[in-house]
Motif scaffolding. Sequence first.
Motif, PDB file in Angstrom:
ATOM      1  N   LEU A 462       0.813  -1.214   0.000  1.00  0.00           N
ATOM      2  CA  LEU A 462       0.000   0.000   0.000  1.00  0.00           C
ATOM      3  C   LEU A 462       0.849   1.268   0.000  1.00  0.00           C
ATOM      4  O   LEU A 462       0.437   2.298  -0.538  1.00  0.00           O
ATOM      5  CB  LEU A 462      -0.928   0.001   1.217  1.00  0.00           C
ATOM      6  N   THR A 463       2.027   1.222   0.603  1.00  0.00           N
ATOM      7  CA  THR A 463       2.856   2.419   0.708  1.00  0.00           C
ATOM      8  C   THR A 463       3.817   2.595  -0.457  1.00  0.00           C
ATOM      9  O   THR A 463       4.587   3.555  -0.476  1.00  0.00           O
ATOM     10  CB  THR A 463       3.676   2.379   2.015  1.00  0.00           C
ATOM     11  N   ASN A 464       3.802   1.695  -1.417  1.00  0.00           N
ATOM     12  CA  ASN A 464       4.717   1.807  -2.546  1.00  0.00           C
ATOM     13  C   ASN A 464       4.402   3.064  -3.352  1.00  0.00           C
ATOM     14  O   ASN A 464       3.275   3.241  -3.820  1.00  0.00           O
ATOM     15  CB  ASN A 464       4.601   0.572  -3.444  1.00  0.00           C
ATOM     16  N   PRO A 465       5.373   3.955  -3.532  1.00  0.00           N
ATOM     17  CA  PRO A 465       5.092   5.221  -4.232  1.00  0.00           C
ATOM     18  C   PRO A 465       4.766   5.046  -5.705  1.00  0.00           C
ATOM     19  O   PRO A 465       4.216   5.953  -6.332  1.00  0.00           O
ATOM     20  CB  PRO A 465       6.391   6.020  -4.046  1.00  0.00           C
ATOM     21  N   PHE A 466       5.101   3.883  -6.272  1.00  0.00           N
ATOM     22  CA  PHE A 466       4.814   3.633  -7.675  1.00  0.00           C
ATOM     23  C   PHE A 466       3.605   2.699  -7.838  1.00  0.00           C
ATOM     24  O   PHE A 466       3.367   2.174  -8.927  1.00  0.00           O
ATOM     25  CB  PHE A 466       6.029   3.011  -8.364  1.00  0.00           C
ATOM     26  N   GLY A 467       2.861   2.514  -6.771  1.00  0.00           N
ATOM     27  CA  GLY A 467       1.735   1.587  -6.812  1.00  0.00           C
ATOM     28  C   GLY A 467       0.656   1.985  -7.799  1.00  0.00           C
ATOM     29  O   GLY A 467      -0.003   1.139  -8.399  1.00  0.00           O
ATOM     30  N   THR A 468       0.467   3.291  -7.999  1.00  0.00           N
ATOM     31  CA  THR A 468      -0.586   3.735  -8.924  1.00  0.00           C
ATOM     32  C   THR A 468      -0.261   3.416 -10.375  1.00  0.00           C
ATOM     33  O   THR A 468      -1.112   3.595 -11.250  1.00  0.00           O
ATOM     34  CB  THR A 468      -0.809   5.246  -8.777  1.00  0.00           C
ATOM     35  N   ALA A 469       0.958   2.935 -10.644  1.00  0.00           N
ATOM     36  CA  ALA A 469       1.279   2.503 -12.006  1.00  0.00           C
ATOM     37  C   ALA A 469       0.533   1.228 -12.365  1.00  0.00           C
ATOM     38  O   ALA A 469       0.339   0.924 -13.537  1.00  0.00           O
ATOM     39  CB  ALA A 469       2.786   2.284 -12.150  1.00  0.00           C
ATOM     40  N   HIS A 470       0.128   0.476 -11.334  1.00  0.00           N
ATOM     41  CA  HIS A 470      -0.683  -0.738 -11.560  1.00  0.00           C
ATOM     42  C   HIS A 470      -1.757  -0.754 -10.476  1.00  0.00           C
ATOM     43  O   HIS A 470      -1.604  -1.381  -9.418  1.00  0.00           O
ATOM     44  CB  HIS A 470       0.194  -1.988 -11.479  1.00  0.00           C
ATOM     45  N   ILE A 471      -2.836  -0.069 -10.729  1.00  0.00           N
ATOM     46  CA  ILE A 471      -3.878   0.136  -9.724  1.00  0.00           C
ATOM     47  C   ILE A 471      -4.507  -1.171  -9.238  1.00  0.00           C
ATOM     48  O   ILE A 471      -4.852  -1.285  -8.059  1.00  0.00           O
ATOM     49  CB  ILE A 471      -4.956   1.096 -10.277  1.00  0.00           C
ATOM     50  N   PRO A 472      -4.684  -2.208 -10.102  1.00  0.00           N
ATOM     51  CA  PRO A 472      -5.240  -3.465  -9.577  1.00  0.00           C
ATOM     52  C   PRO A 472      -4.462  -4.051  -8.407  1.00  0.00           C
ATOM     53  O   PRO A 472      -5.041  -4.713  -7.542  1.00  0.00           O
ATOM     54  CB  PRO A 472      -5.182  -4.393 -10.800  1.00  0.00           C
ATOM     55  N   LEU A 473      -3.146  -3.792  -8.346  1.00  0.00           N
ATOM     56  CA  LEU A 473      -2.351  -4.280  -7.211  1.00  0.00           C
ATOM     57  C   LEU A 473      -2.797  -3.616  -5.919  1.00  0.00           C
ATOM     58  O   LEU A 473      -2.948  -4.273  -4.883  1.00  0.00           O
ATOM     59  CB  LEU A 473      -0.864  -4.014  -7.470  1.00  0.00           C
ATOM     60  N   LEU A 474      -3.040  -2.306  -5.960  1.00  0.00           N
ATOM     61  CA  LEU A 474      -3.497  -1.592  -4.770  1.00  0.00           C
ATOM     62  C   LEU A 474      -4.921  -1.993  -4.404  1.00  0.00           C
ATOM     63  O   LEU A 474      -5.269  -2.083  -3.215  1.00  0.00           O
ATOM     64  CB  LEU A 474      -3.416  -0.080  -5.010  1.00  0.00           C
ATOM     65  N   LEU A 475      -5.756  -2.221  -5.402  1.00  0.00           N
ATOM     66  CA  LEU A 475      -7.118  -2.680  -5.123  1.00  0.00           C
ATOM     67  C   LEU A 475      -7.101  -4.033  -4.430  1.00  0.00           C
ATOM     68  O   LEU A 475      -7.854  -4.269  -3.465  1.00  0.00           O
ATOM     69  CB  LEU A 475      -7.917  -2.767  -6.428  1.00  0.00           C
ATOM     70  N   ALA A 476      -6.243  -4.940  -4.905  1.00  0.00           N
ATOM     71  CA  ALA A 476      -6.142  -6.263  -4.282  1.00  0.00           C
ATOM     72  C   ALA A 476      -5.598  -6.153  -2.862  1.00  0.00           C
ATOM     73  O   ALA A 476      -6.055  -6.869  -1.957  1.00  0.00           O
ATOM     74  CB  ALA A 476      -5.247  -7.167  -5.119  1.00  0.00           C
ATOM     75  N   ALA A 477      -4.634  -5.253  -2.637  1.00  0.00           N
ATOM     76  CA  ALA A 477      -4.082  -5.067  -1.295  1.00  0.00           C
ATOM     77  C   ALA A 477      -5.129  -4.499  -0.344  1.00  0.00           C
ATOM     78  O   ALA A 477      -5.208  -4.898   0.833  1.00  0.00           O
ATOM     79  CB  ALA A 477      -2.868  -4.150  -1.358  1.00  0.00           C
ATOM     80  N   THR A 478      -5.949  -3.577  -0.842  1.00  0.00           N
ATOM     81  CA  THR A 478      -7.013  -3.004  -0.009  1.00  0.00           C
ATOM     82  C   THR A 478      -8.064  -4.056   0.342  1.00  0.00           C
ATOM     83  O   THR A 478      -8.528  -4.131   1.491  1.00  0.00           O
ATOM     84  CB  THR A 478      -7.678  -1.826  -0.746  1.00  0.00           C
ATOM     85  N   THR A 479      -8.430  -4.864  -0.628  1.00  0.00           N
ATOM     86  CA  THR A 479      -9.392  -5.943  -0.366  1.00  0.00           C
ATOM     87  C   THR A 479      -8.836  -6.929   0.646  1.00  0.00           C
ATOM     88  O   THR A 479      -9.551  -7.389   1.549  1.00  0.00           O
ATOM     89  CB  THR A 479      -9.734  -6.675  -1.673  1.00  0.00           C
ATOM     90  N   ALA A 480      -7.553  -7.273   0.517  1.00  0.00           N
ATOM     91  CA  ALA A 480      -6.926  -8.194   1.466  1.00  0.00           C
ATOM     92  C   ALA A 480      -6.877  -7.578   2.857  1.00  0.00           C
ATOM     93  O   ALA A 480      -7.085  -8.268   3.873  1.00  0.00           O
ATOM     94  CB  ALA A 480      -5.525  -8.564   0.995  1.00  0.00           C
TER      95      ALA A 480
END
Length: 625
Positions: A462-480
């Motif tokens: 969630l804290t990765n500054p480049f996470g918005t480059a692949h938004i599905p990764l952040l969505l999956a982390a939020t769901t988890a």
Amino acid sequence: MDALRSAAREYLKNADREKSPEFNPDGLALPEGLDVLSRDVLDRSSTSHRELCESLLVAQASLRAWGSRPFSETDRKAANDLYGWLVRISLPSPEFADVLEVAYSADEEKHKPLTDSLRESRFQLSLAVSVICSLSTILPLEEASNVVDVVVTLASFTSEKDPWTTEQSYRQALEALGAYVSKMRSDDTSSLWSTLEEILKSRIKPLFAKTKNPAITSTGRKNLHPMPGTRFDYSMLDPETKPWKYRDVYCTTVFTWALSTYQPSDTVHVESHFPLIVPPILSLIDDENISFKTRGCNLLFTLLVPLREGKSDILRRTNLSSVFEDAITPCLLSLPTITPEDESLQLLGAAYPALLSVLKTRYPRTDSDPSSRSSSSTKGKSHEDDRTAYIRSITQILRISIISSFHHISSNTPTASSPIASFPYPRLSTFLLQQLSIICDELRIHVTKYLQDIIPLLYSTLTNPFGTAHIPLLLAATTATRSVILNAHPRIWRWRGEILGGLCTCWLHVLDEEKEIAERTEKDRTRPIADISPLSRKTDSDSTVSQLARLKNQLRGCAYLLKVVLISVSEQVNVDGKFQEENSLGLTEDIDVEKEFGELVTADESLKDLLFVDISPSDVDDLFR
């Protein structure tokens, strides 16, 4: 007949081999009876592609024009003769083996275009399926003398991925087989099951007989005393041991159709066929090719659905659950860099659901509701034993497979040399986080024992500054994260700092990304369209903006859920919404949830829309979907 054949010959000269043949010989005389047609096509011994296509076009035109004519015994015999001829020329040839492997590959770059020879063959097969379906309207499949052969032939065209299947042959085969199965079920006879058993016994089993698996016996049960195998079995390189892969290339598709026929009400029949079904599935899972491994896992999942919904205990009686687990577990190690990301996603996407299905079938889901338990002490003990074994197996998936795999494919723990976590395979990391959510929901309260492994993983994502480059990764982390909060809520307060840190940092990164998109959009308004780079247009697409909006909603919902859990922790809450926490000196101090959230908003006003948003019942679907 000569004039009809001549017309068919002329049609073939200009026929498009990529399209389904439609031969309509207007004004030409057609055979009066099926016996005339049968004699004409059977008397021609030539097996050349051209003459076979001519005969198929003649048969197609004649059968479509049959209409409602009287059907005599002579016609019945002729129809059966035609069925026999059609099944002999309608099975895909071994020449498709070279392209079959890549047809199921996840990497589209590996897909090879068909050669002219294969396109010709596919054209002939599509035409043959069309003729079989036309003949079935005159003499139904169930009345054919060689019904098993006809069903096998049609079932060979029930997968769109197969290189010999066209859109028309796929549709026609499914329609004909669907009508046949529906008719057999409505008649409530054993014909359907005897046909399936004959297919499994005489068509599938012999092809997999040379692919031995020491884990099972000849009767399809677990081998309690398996012979130790050699370190490397050279026979696996011999094509003769795998005719299902190199010669009879259609058999896996036929096997897939047969398994898809079973329903939860067919448990008795599935169990009777079980010894014929298990060896082929294990052979596919154990194959060295990723695409066949994937098909094996998918077939196992398909098989277990009617067994689980029909509450069958055959996995317990045959002790085969451990055999399936041992076969699937190595598949979970197919990770980059040895396995390409596309192939890894393909295999893991089938292996994880199959493994979870094995466990759910072996240990039927036991809820905590006392009313669902038996009053018998013996059954109650069995219930608890199954639940314990199920949790133990699910835990193994979490610790050994999911968490270890996530660490393997990413540097999710910042170090002195690399202070930022990296995710070189974001799609695969996203998939593993999705599986983490599923497993947490299965473990429920037992997740609390593994928070020290799970929370840092989620925080670094969630804290990765480049996470918005692949938004599905952040969505999956939020769901988890939401799944962890729900299932480990009695102990989640100890990790509130890490969770809040992850949610707030991710929120700020999303706001920064939205600001950059807005600035680029504003600049683009004053620039000529030709000067706008394609990359910029793609990045600022409506899809990206909508994904960011969805992520913000999920972050709000997760923060709201965390606040509710912290305020309502059962054994520690009081009327003021405070609970006791032991500090590093061993002293207890009051923790005020509202105050802590307020301090974060004071530090950064932009967090107010995350931490102090008003939630109404109508917002739940948007925040938690």
